[in-house]
Design a protein around this motif. Structure first.
Motif, mmCIF file in Angstrom:
data_model
loop_
_atom_site.group_PDB
_atom_site.id
_atom_site.type_symbol
_atom_site.label_atom_id
_atom_site.label_comp_id
_atom_site.label_asym_id
_atom_site.label_seq_id
_atom_site.Cartn_x
_atom_site.Cartn_y
_atom_site.Cartn_z
ATOM 1 N N THR A 11 6.624 4.715 4.509
ATOM 2 C CA THR A 11 5.519 4.034 3.835
ATOM 3 C C THR A 11 6.007 3.302 2.598
ATOM 4 N N GLY A 12 6.811 3.984 1.807
ATOM 5 C CA GLY A 12 7.343 3.365 0.590
ATOM 6 C C GLY A 12 8.196 2.150 0.892
ATOM 7 N N VAL A 13 9.047 2.259 1.896
ATOM 8 C CA VAL A 13 9.907 1.132 2.275
ATOM 9 C C VAL A 13 9.060 -0.044 2.754
ATOM 10 N N ALA A 14 8.058 0.229 3.601
ATOM 11 C CA ALA A 14 7.210 -0.849 4.114
ATOM 12 C C ALA A 14 6.424 -1.513 2.980
ATOM 13 N N LEU A 15 5.891 -0.723 2.061
ATOM 14 C CA LEU A 15 5.121 -1.296 0.963
ATOM 15 C C LEU A 15 6.002 -2.103 0.014
ATOM 16 N N THR B 56 1.289 -1.977 7.689
ATOM 17 C CA THR B 56 2.036 -0.890 8.319
ATOM 18 C C THR B 56 2.168 0.289 7.366
ATOM 19 N N GLY B 57 2.515 0.001 6.115
ATOM 20 C CA GLY B 57 2.605 1.067 5.121
ATOM 21 C C GLY B 57 1.272 1.756 4.902
ATOM 22 N N LEU B 58 0.208 0.982 4.873
ATOM 23 C CA LEU B 58 -1.132 1.554 4.708
ATOM 24 C C LEU B 58 -1.491 2.443 5.890
ATOM 25 N N GLN C 294 0.490 5.698 5.736
ATOM 26 C CA GLN C 294 0.051 6.588 4.667
ATOM 27 C C GLN C 294 -1.309 7.217 4.967
ATOM 28 N N MET C 295 -2.214 6.471 5.559
ATOM 29 C CA MET C 295 -3.552 7.002 5.838
ATOM 30 C C MET C 295 -3.546 7.990 7.003
ATOM 31 N N ARG C 296 -2.638 7.802 7.941
ATOM 32 C CA ARG C 296 -2.480 8.703 9.094
ATOM 33 C C ARG C 296 -3.791 8.903 9.861
#
Length: 120
Positions: free
Chosen positions: A9-13, A53-55, A58-60
């Motif tokens: 998530t961090g990498v995508a954001l 994608t990061g969102l 993270q939300m799963r």
């Protein structure tokens, strides 16, 4: 597993934010309309994909996935069309730098239309 998802998530954001920043810098720094049009479309769509994608990671939540896909598809379909229209308007109003173009495929078409209009 949660740590891996958090890292992805961090990498995508971060990559998405970097692509959006690159688009903004390109809009400010590029010299002509055609270059700015490219900067406004290409990195912005990829940056949005990475941010969504990061969102989603993270939300799963599987219920959020269709909404994220629709948002990205809407961007994917509308950004090229709007860039094309901006490019056409810029070409017609002479907001272009002909010396930066390697090939001007519309020059002969526009000249023929102008010639036909002048005969009428």
């Amino acid at each position: 597993m949660n740590t891996l998802i958090d890292v992805l998530t961090g990498v995508a954001l971060i990559l998405g934010a970097f692509m959006s920043l690159a688009a903004a810098i390109g809009l400010l720094r590029f010299p002509d309309l055609m270059s700015r049009m490219h900067a406004a479309t290409k990195p912005q769509v990829l940056g949005l994909l990475l941010m969504l994608t990061g969102l989603g990671l993270q939300m799963r939540s599987w219920t959020l996935l269709p909404l994220l896909i629709v948002a990205w598809l809407f961007q994917l379909l509308t950004v090229p069309v709007s860039a094309h229209m901006v490019g056409r308007a810029g070409y017609r109003t002479k907001h272009r730098a002909p010396e930066t173009l390697s090939v001007d495929e519309l020059e002969q078409v526009v000249a023929a239309v102008i010639e036909d209009d002048s005969k009428k």
